[in-house]
Design an enzyme around this catalytic site. Structure first.
Site, PDB file in Angstrom:
ATOM      1  N   GLU A 147       0.749  -1.147  -0.006  1.00 54.24           N
ATOM      2  CA  GLU A 147      -0.075   0.089  -0.053  1.00 54.24           C
ATOM      3  C   GLU A 147       0.862   1.288   0.058  1.00 54.24           C
ATOM      4  O   GLU A 147       0.348   2.250  -0.545  1.00 54.24           O
ATOM      5  CB  GLU A 147      -1.105  -0.153   1.277  1.00 54.24           C
ATOM      6  CG  GLU A 147      -2.257  -0.880   1.033  1.00 54.24           C
ATOM      7  CD  GLU A 147      -1.607  -2.200   1.725  1.00 54.24           C
ATOM      8  OE1 GLU A 147      -0.600  -2.496   2.140  1.00 54.24           O
ATOM      9  OE2 GLU A 147      -2.602  -3.287   2.144  1.00 54.24           O
ATOM     10  N   PHE A 197     -11.799  -6.550  13.924  1.00 55.31           N
ATOM     11  CA  PHE A 197     -10.588  -7.090  13.204  1.00 55.31           C
ATOM     12  C   PHE A 197     -10.168  -6.099  12.087  1.00 55.31           C
ATOM     13  O   PHE A 197     -11.155  -5.671  11.585  1.00 55.31           O
ATOM     14  CB  PHE A 197     -11.161  -8.297  12.592  1.00 55.31           C
ATOM     15  CG  PHE A 197      -9.994  -8.883  11.572  1.00 55.31           C
ATOM     16  CD1 PHE A 197      -8.819  -9.446  12.285  1.00 55.31           C
ATOM     17  CD2 PHE A 197     -10.343  -8.941  10.224  1.00 55.31           C
ATOM     18  CE1 PHE A 197      -7.811  -9.891  11.174  1.00 55.31           C
ATOM     19  CE2 PHE A 197      -9.300  -9.779   9.475  1.00 55.31           C
ATOM     20  CZ  PHE A 197      -8.211 -10.002  10.067  1.00 55.31           C
ATOM     21  N   GLN A 198      -9.014  -5.742  12.082  1.00 47.65           N
ATOM     22  CA  GLN A 198      -8.277  -4.829  10.979  1.00 47.65           C
ATOM     23  C   GLN A 198      -9.147  -3.449  11.209  1.00 47.65           C
ATOM     24  O   GLN A 198      -9.117  -2.694  10.416  1.00 47.65           O
ATOM     25  CB  GLN A 198      -8.562  -5.220   9.691  1.00 47.65           C
ATOM     26  CG  GLN A 198      -7.583  -6.559   9.422  1.00 47.65           C
ATOM     27  CD  GLN A 198      -7.335  -7.026   8.107  1.00 47.65           C
ATOM     28  OE1 GLN A 198      -8.266  -6.660   7.268  1.00 47.65           O
ATOM     29  NE2 GLN A 198      -6.229  -7.521   7.605  1.00 47.65           N
ATOM     30  N   LYS A 248     -17.507  -0.381   5.892  1.00 46.41           N
ATOM     31  CA  LYS A 248     -18.060  -1.214   4.900  1.00 46.41           C
ATOM     32  C   LYS A 248     -19.390  -1.065   4.543  1.00 46.41           C
ATOM     33  O   LYS A 248     -20.032  -1.380   3.460  1.00 46.41           O
ATOM     34  CB  LYS A 248     -17.784  -2.788   5.443  1.00 46.41           C
ATOM     35  CG  LYS A 248     -17.964  -3.836   4.193  1.00 46.41           C
ATOM     36  CD  LYS A 248     -17.528  -5.246   4.557  1.00 46.41           C
ATOM     37  CE  LYS A 248     -17.884  -6.252   3.564  1.00 46.41           C
ATOM     38  NZ  LYS A 248     -17.232  -7.530   3.739  1.00 46.41           N
ATOM     39  N   MET A 298      24.549   8.322   1.880  1.00 45.19           N
ATOM     40  CA  MET A 298      24.478   9.599   2.303  1.00 45.19           C
ATOM     41  C   MET A 298      24.986   9.814   4.023  1.00 45.19           C
ATOM     42  O   MET A 298      25.537  10.457   4.843  1.00 45.19           O
ATOM     43  CB  MET A 298      23.172  10.263   2.211  1.00 45.19           C
ATOM     44  CG  MET A 298      23.172  11.838   2.669  1.00 45.19           C
ATOM     45  SD  MET A 298      24.173  12.979   1.864  1.00 45.19           S
ATOM     46  CE  MET A 298      23.383  13.518   0.527  1.00 45.19           C
TER      47      MET A 298
END
Length: 557
Positions: free
Chosen positions: A48, A110-111, A160, A469
Site C-alpha cells: 500500500e 478485526f483490522q 463497509k 549519505m
C-alpha cells in the site's frame, strides 16, 4: 438507487479520474467489485505504501490529483508514509480507505484502525463517511480541498456498510462551497507595488523559487520576470525545473548541497524575492546568516509560511502565477545590474559542478551522461540520499514537472513507485528512477508491478554497497566510524530478471554511455546496476549549523 460503492466509483469518474493505485482487502471488496466493470484503470501494487507514492508521482507529473485506495487497518496504515510525503511537498492526493462497519467503530474490531485520527496531522482534511448518500458530496469536497490553495492530501474513510448501503443517484457534481475555506489567490495590490519598488531599487537581487512555482504553473511568468529584470534565479530542490537548467540566469539549487555560486549570491544579495518557497532549514543553513543584508519579499499561497522561519519585509499572500502576472503587468524596464551579473559569472567560472576525469565510475558521470543522452528531456524520479543530490546537481532539467523527488519528508523507497505513477501521467515521456542500493530495497517488491503492467520505467541504481549519505556524514563528522551503514552486495539484475525485467550490470566508466543507451532503446522496463566508486561524496556541502557560504568540498573538482 445505487450502492455506496457504485456512487464512489462513478464519483471518481465525475472528478476526471482515470487511474488509481491500490491494494484490495476484505472491507473494500464491494468497491473492488464495482471497479471490475468500471472504465477506471486500477493498478495493483505490491504494497500500500507504493500505492500512495504512485498516486503522488502521478500528481506531480500531471498536475492532477492522484488517487490511492487501501483496505482498513494495516492497509490504511501502510498509506501513512506516502500521505506524509505528499503533505510535506504539498501534492494533491485523495486517499480512500476502507473501514469496519459503523456499528463496530471503536470496538477494536478485526483490522480496525482510527486512520482519520492517525493521519490528522498529515492531511489537509480527513473524512469519516457514515451514510452512503454523503459519498458523492464528500468526494467533491475532497478533490476541491486537495487541489486548491496550498495543495495536499485528503483522506476519506469508508466503513463497509456505507459502501454496501444504497442511496439515491446523486446526479451531476454540485458546485463546491465550504464555509471557512477560502484560499487567497490574488496578492494585495499595495504590497505588490511595494515589491516592485524594492525590485527597482535593488542592485544585487536574487530570485529564490520553490515548488510553489511549479504547483501553480508559474514557470513562464518566473522566466519572463527574470529576463525582464535580469535577476538571477536559484531554486530549491522542489523548484528544479521551474527555469531551464541551461538558462544563463539559472544559478541552480541553493542550500546544503547547492552550487557555490547560488549560496554566495544569496549571501551577498541586497534583495531576495522568494516565490513559493518556505525557507526550509536545508536551504537556509544557519538562519541568522541567510541573506543577512537583503530586504526580503515573500510570495506564498499559504499565509502560515510568511515569516515562519525568516523575517519578511514585504509579504504577499497569493498564487504565484497570479501575483507574478500582476507584477509583470506593472513593472517597468529595469537597470542592467551589470556588475552584479558579472560577479556571479565569475563565481560560476571559478566553482563549476565538474566531474573528476580519472577513469573511476563516478555517479555524477552516470547522471551527466543520462542528461546528455536525453537532452534534459523525460521524467526523472529519484529516491532519497546521495542519488537524489547528484541528480539534482547534474541533470539539466528543461521543464517543470519533470523532476520528481521527496523533498520535505525525504522518504527512502519513494522513487520506484513514484516513477510508476509518473509513467501513467506522462506515457509519452521516458521515465527514469535514479536509486541507491539502499533505497531501492525499500520498495523493490514493486518490480512485480512494473513487470505485470510492462511499465517502461528504467531503474538506474548507483550501487556503492553503503547507505551512502549516512556513510558520508559518518566519514566527515564521526571519524569514519561506519556504524551499520555497509550493505552486502546484491545481484539487482538477477532480482529484476526473476520478475521478468531485463537488466545490466556496469563496472567501469567506459560502459556508462552504452548501458544507458541500451536502457533508453528498450521498449519495456530495464534495470541498470552501476557499481560506483564506493566512497564518493556529495559536494559542495554545508555542515549542520553553518551558514550557506561556509561550504566544504567541491571547490574545483
Amino acid at each position: 438507487m445505487k450502492t455506496g460503492a457504485k456512487i464512489l466509483v462513478e464519483g471518481l469518474l465525475k472528478q476526471g479520474v482515470t487511474t488509481i493505485f491500490g491494494y484490495p482487502g476484505g472491507v473494500v471488496l464491494p468497491i473492488y467489485d464495482e471497479l471490475y466493470d468500471s472504465p477506471l484503470q486500477h493498478i495493483l501494487v505490491r504494497h500500500e505504501q507504493a500505492a500512495a507514492h504512485a498516486a503522488d508521482g502521478y500528481a506531480r507529473a500531471s498536475g492532477k490529483t492522484g488517487v490511492c485506495l487501501a483496505t482498513s487497518g494495516p492497509g490504511a496504515c501502510n498509506l501513512v508514509t506516502g500521505i506524509a510525503t505528499a503533505y510535506m511537498d504539498s501534492v494533491p492526493m485523495v486517499a480512500l480507505t476502507g473501514q469496519v462497519p459503523t456499528a463496530m467503530l471503536g470496538n477494536d474490531a478485526f483490522q480496525e484502525s482510527d486512520i482519520t485520527g492517525i493521519t490528522m496531522p498529515i492531511t489537509k482534511h480527513s473524512y469519516l463517511v457514515k451514510k452512503a448518500e454523503d459519498i458523492d458530496s464528500t468526494l467533491g469536497e475532497a478533490f476541491h480541498i486537495a487541489g486548491t490553495g496550498r495543495q495536499g492530501p485528503v483522506l476519506i474513510d469508508l466503513p463497509k456498510d456505507v459502501v454496501t448501503n444504497v442511496a439515491p443517484d446523486p446526479g451531476p457534481q454540485a458546485a463546491i462551497s465550504l464555509r471557512g475555506y477560502h484560499p487567497t489567490f490574488k496578492g494585495n495590490l499595495r504590497q505588490i507595488e511595494k515589491a516592485i519598488a524594492l525590485i527597482s531599487e535593488a542592485e544585487r537581487p536574487v530570485i529564490y523559487a520553490g515548488g510553489g512555482v511549479i504547483a501553480s504553473d508559474a514557470s513562464a511568468e518566473l522566466i519572463r520576470l527574470a529576463e525582464q529584470t535580469l535577476i538571477p534565479v536559484t531554486t530549491t530542490l522542489m523548484g528544479i525545473g521551474a527555469i531551464p537548467g541551461d538558462h544563463p540566469l539559472n544559478l541552480g539549487m541553493l542550500g546544503m548541497h547547492g552550487t557555490r555560486y547560488a549560496n554566495y549570491a544569496v549571501t551577498e544579495c541586497d534583495l531576495l524575492l522568494a516565490i513559493g518557497a518556505r525557507f526550509d532549514d536545508r536551504v537556509t543553513g544557519r538562519i541568522q546568516s541567510f541573506a543577512p543584508n537583503a530586504r526580503i519579499i515573500h510570495i506564498d499561497i499559504d499565509p502560515a509560511e510568511i515569516g515562519k522561519n525568516k523575517q519578511i519585509d514585504v509579504p504577499i499572500v497569493g498564487d504565484s502565477k497570479m501575483v507574478l502576472s500582476c507584477i509583470l503587468d506593472r513593472i517597468s524596464s529595469q537597470k542592467a545590474r551589470t556588475a552584479w551579473n558579472e560577479k556571479i559569472g565569475n563565481w560560476k567560472a571559478q566553482h563549476p559542478l565538474s566531474i573528476p576525469d580519472d577513469g573511476l565510475l563516478r555517479p555524477q558521470l552516470v547522471i551527466k551522461t543520462l542528461s546528455d543522452l536525453l537532452n534534459g528531456e523525460g521524467v526523472i524520479v529519484s529516491e532519497v540520499g546521495q542519488n537524489q543530490m547528484w541528480t539534482a546537481q547534474q541533470f539539466c532539467f528543461k521543464h517543470p514537472r519533470t523532476w520528481i523527488t521527496s523533498g520535505g519528508l525525504g522518504t527512502m523507497g519513494y522513487g520506484l513507485p513514484a516513477a510508476m505513477g509518473a509513467h501513467f501521467a506522462r506515457p509519452d515521456l521516458p521515465v527514469f528512477d535514479i536509486a541507491g542500493d539502499g533505497s531501492i530495497q525499500m520498495n523493490i517488491q514493486e518490480f512485480g508491478t512494473v513487470a505485470q503492467y510492462d511499465i517502461p520505467v528504467k531503474v538506474v541504481i548507483l550501487n556503492n554497497m553503503y547507505l551512502g549519505m549516512v556513510r558520508q556524514w559518518q566519514e566527515l563528522f564521526y571519524d569514519r566510524r561506519y556504524s551499520y551503514t555497509e550493505l552486502p552486495s546484491v545481484d539487482f539484475v538477477g532480482i529484476a530478471k526473476a520478475y521478468g525485467i531485463d537488466g545490466m550490470r556496469v563496472d567501469s566508466a567506459d560502459g556508462v554511455r552504452e548501458a544507458l543507451t541500451s536502457a533508453i532503446d528498450t521498449d519495456g522496463p530495464f534495470v541498470l546496476d552501476f557499481r560506483i566508486h564506493r566512497e564518493e561524496n556529495v559536494f559542495p556541502m554545508v555542515p549542520a549549523g553553518a551558514a550557506i557560504n561556509e561550504m566544504i568540498g567541491g571547490q574545483n573538482k
